[in-house]
Write a protein that holds these residues in place. Structure first.
Motif, PDB file in Angstrom:
ATOM      1  N   LYS A   1       0.825  -1.207   0.000  1.00 54.72           N
ATOM      2  CA  LYS A   1       0.000   0.000   0.000  1.00 54.72           C
ATOM      3  C   LYS A   1       0.855   1.250   0.000  1.00 54.72           C
ATOM      4  O   LYS A   1       1.843   1.350   0.736  1.00 54.72           O
ATOM      5  CB  LYS A   1      -0.910   0.017   1.232  1.00 54.72           C
ATOM      6  N   GLN A   2       0.462   2.195  -0.829  1.00 58.63           N
ATOM      7  CA  GLN A   2       1.052   3.519  -0.801  1.00 58.63           C
ATOM      8  C   GLN A   2      -0.107   4.470  -0.518  1.00 58.63           C
ATOM      9  O   GLN A   2      -0.936   4.706  -1.390  1.00 58.63           O
ATOM     10  CB  GLN A   2       1.733   3.846  -2.135  1.00 58.63           C
TER      11      GLN A   2
ATOM     12  N   SER B   1      10.125  14.559 -10.772  1.00 55.21           N
ATOM     13  CA  SER B   1       8.659  14.552 -10.836  1.00 55.21           C
ATOM     14  C   SER B   1       8.188  13.375 -11.679  1.00 55.21           C
ATOM     15  O   SER B   1       8.488  13.277 -12.876  1.00 55.21           O
ATOM     16  CB  SER B   1       8.150  15.863 -11.434  1.00 55.21           C
ATOM     17  N   ALA B   2       7.490  12.466 -11.058  1.00 52.38           N
ATOM     18  CA  ALA B   2       7.068  11.212 -11.686  1.00 52.38           C
ATOM     19  C   ALA B   2       6.162  10.474 -10.709  1.00 52.38           C
ATOM     20  O   ALA B   2       5.952  10.925  -9.583  1.00 52.38           O
ATOM     21  CB  ALA B   2       8.277  10.348 -12.030  1.00 52.38           C
ATOM     22  N   VAL B   3       5.652   9.343 -11.143  1.00 49.23           N
ATOM     23  CA  VAL B   3       4.928   8.451 -10.235  1.00 49.23           C
ATOM     24  C   VAL B   3       5.904   7.382  -9.753  1.00 49.23           C
ATOM     25  O   VAL B   3       6.639   6.794 -10.552  1.00 49.23           O
ATOM     26  CB  VAL B   3       3.721   7.788 -10.929  1.00 49.23           C
ATOM     27  N   TYR B   4       5.909   7.141  -8.449  1.00 43.01           N
ATOM     28  CA  TYR B   4       6.804   6.161  -7.855  1.00 43.01           C
ATOM     29  C   TYR B   4       5.987   4.992  -7.317  1.00 43.01           C
ATOM     30  O   TYR B   4       5.042   5.167  -6.557  1.00 43.01           O
ATOM     31  CB  TYR B   4       7.611   6.796  -6.717  1.00 43.01           C
ATOM     32  N   PHE B   5       6.394   3.804  -7.735  1.00 45.15           N
ATOM     33  CA  PHE B   5       5.738   2.579  -7.276  1.00 45.15           C
ATOM     34  C   PHE B   5       6.697   1.794  -6.397  1.00 45.15           C
ATOM     35  O   PHE B   5       7.870   1.636  -6.736  1.00 45.15           O
ATOM     36  CB  PHE B   5       5.357   1.677  -8.451  1.00 45.15           C
TER      37      PHE B   5
ATOM     38  N   PHE C   1       2.672  -4.813  -6.465  1.00 44.71           N
ATOM     39  CA  PHE C   1       2.941  -3.393  -6.580  1.00 44.71           C
ATOM     40  C   PHE C   1       1.951  -2.576  -5.754  1.00 44.71           C
ATOM     41  O   PHE C   1       0.778  -2.937  -5.620  1.00 44.71           O
ATOM     42  CB  PHE C   1       2.825  -2.941  -8.041  1.00 44.71           C
ATOM     43  N   GLY C   2       2.433  -1.449  -5.250  1.00 45.62           N
ATOM     44  CA  GLY C   2       1.554  -0.470  -4.643  1.00 45.62           C
ATOM     45  C   GLY C   2       0.855   0.347  -5.715  1.00 45.62           C
ATOM     46  O   GLY C   2       1.099   0.171  -6.915  1.00 45.62           O
ATOM     47  N   THR C   3      -0.012   1.240  -5.275  1.00 45.39           N
ATOM     48  CA  THR C   3      -0.835   2.021  -6.203  1.00 45.39           C
ATOM     49  C   THR C   3      -0.115   3.255  -6.731  1.00 45.39           C
ATOM     50  O   THR C   3      -0.626   3.921  -7.611  1.00 45.39           O
ATOM     51  CB  THR C   3      -2.144   2.445  -5.542  1.00 45.39           C
TER      52      THR C   3
ATOM     53  N   GLY D   1      -2.703   0.445  -9.155  1.00 41.19           N
ATOM     54  CA  GLY D   1      -1.321   0.040  -9.331  1.00 41.19           C
ATOM     55  C   GLY D   1      -1.176  -0.945 -10.479  1.00 41.19           C
ATOM     56  O   GLY D   1      -2.031  -1.037 -11.364  1.00 41.19           O
ATOM     57  N   LEU D   2      -0.105  -1.701 -10.457  1.00 39.18           N
ATOM     58  CA  LEU D   2       0.165  -2.706 -11.483  1.00 39.18           C
ATOM     59  C   LEU D   2      -0.271  -4.071 -10.962  1.00 39.18           C
ATOM     60  O   LEU D   2       0.139  -4.480  -9.878  1.00 39.18           O
ATOM     61  CB  LEU D   2       1.660  -2.742 -11.801  1.00 39.18           C
ATOM     62  N   ARG D   3      -1.071  -4.759 -11.748  1.00 38.93           N
ATOM     63  CA  ARG D   3      -1.533  -6.088 -11.340  1.00 38.93           C
ATOM     64  C   ARG D   3      -1.084  -7.121 -12.368  1.00 38.93           C
ATOM     65  O   ARG D   3      -1.232  -6.928 -13.568  1.00 38.93           O
ATOM     66  CB  ARG D   3      -3.054  -6.104 -11.191  1.00 38.93           C
TER      67      ARG D   3
END
Lengths: 113, 115
Positions: free
Chosen positions: A5-6, A85-89, A103-105, B42-44
């Motif tokens: 979870k993020q 600046s980006a999306v971090y998973f 993976f988190g969201t 997210g990625l699934r």
């Protein structure tokens, strides 16, 4: 059920300051954790990883901290730059998960010049 | 090195149509994966392969089929597309599996819309 979870969908930080991105997990069997960075219209790119035998891993401006007892990891970026600046998973695997990464969201980071 | 490439980049389908997404990697990786990314999810993992001729189900496999006839290629098929399959699809590959602490390399994605 989301195993990684993020909880912060977005984060804004001034250029030069520290960015801290957080990630929590529920599966105590996870033993390998990764952070990916994703720009719009591109695939995620690997940033940094940590295995459960460590509590810290550093690569240049990026440091990942792992707190196994709290099932929590964080990514620190110091100093933050506009290009960050980006999306971090965050992602995790291990134990009974076999060959899967979970993976988190994602957290969208904006670094303000 | 092209890395991981995906074909096509964009596609619009009507409900019930079929299509195949192609993933190719030139890194001689054993493991290949198909993910979907949806807002807030997210990625699934859909399906993955640990080697030529092998495939396995991931987290969300229903409605999809895969094949790995050649080591460098991993195909994702939608036999009868549904609006719920509107998503961005990412392919990834890795030299070995997570148990060996290998990261995955991702392709640029395919944006699929099912009307």
């Amino acid at each position: 059920d989301q195993q990684v979870k993020q909880n912060s969908p977005s984060l804004s930080v001034q250029e030069g300051r520290i960015s801290i991105l957080n990630c929590d997990y529920t599966n105590s069997m996870f033993d390998y954790f990764l952070w990916y960075k994703k720009y719009p219209a591109e695939g995620p790119t690997f940033l940094i990883s940590i295995s459960s035998i460590k509590d810290k891993n550093e690569d240049g401006r990026f440091t990942v901290f792992l707190n196994k007892s709290a099932k929590h990891l964080s990514l620190h970026i110091v100093p933050s730059q506009p290009g960050d600046s980006a999306v971090y998973f965050c992602a995790a695997s291990g134990g009974g998960t076999g060959n899967q990464f979970y993976f988190g969201t994602g957290t969208s980071l904006t670094v303000i010049p | 090195n092209a890395g991981v490439t995906q074909t096509p980049k964009f596609r619009v389908l009507k409900t019930g149509q079929s299509m195949t997404l192609l993933c190719a990697q030139d890194m001689n990786h054993e493991y290949m994966y198909w993910y979907r990314q949806d807002p807030g999810m997210g990625l699934r993992l859909i399906h993955y392969s640990v080697g030529e001729g092998t495939t396995a189900k991931g987290e969300v496999p229903d409605g999809y089929n895969v094949s790995r006839l050649k080591k460098q290629n991993f195909l994702l098929g939608l036999e009868s597309a549904a609006p719920s399959q509107t998503s961005v699809y990412f392919c990834a590959s890795s030299y070995s599996g997570p148990v060996n602490y290998n990261e995955q390399f991702f392709g640029p994605g395919t944006r699929l819309t099912v009307l």
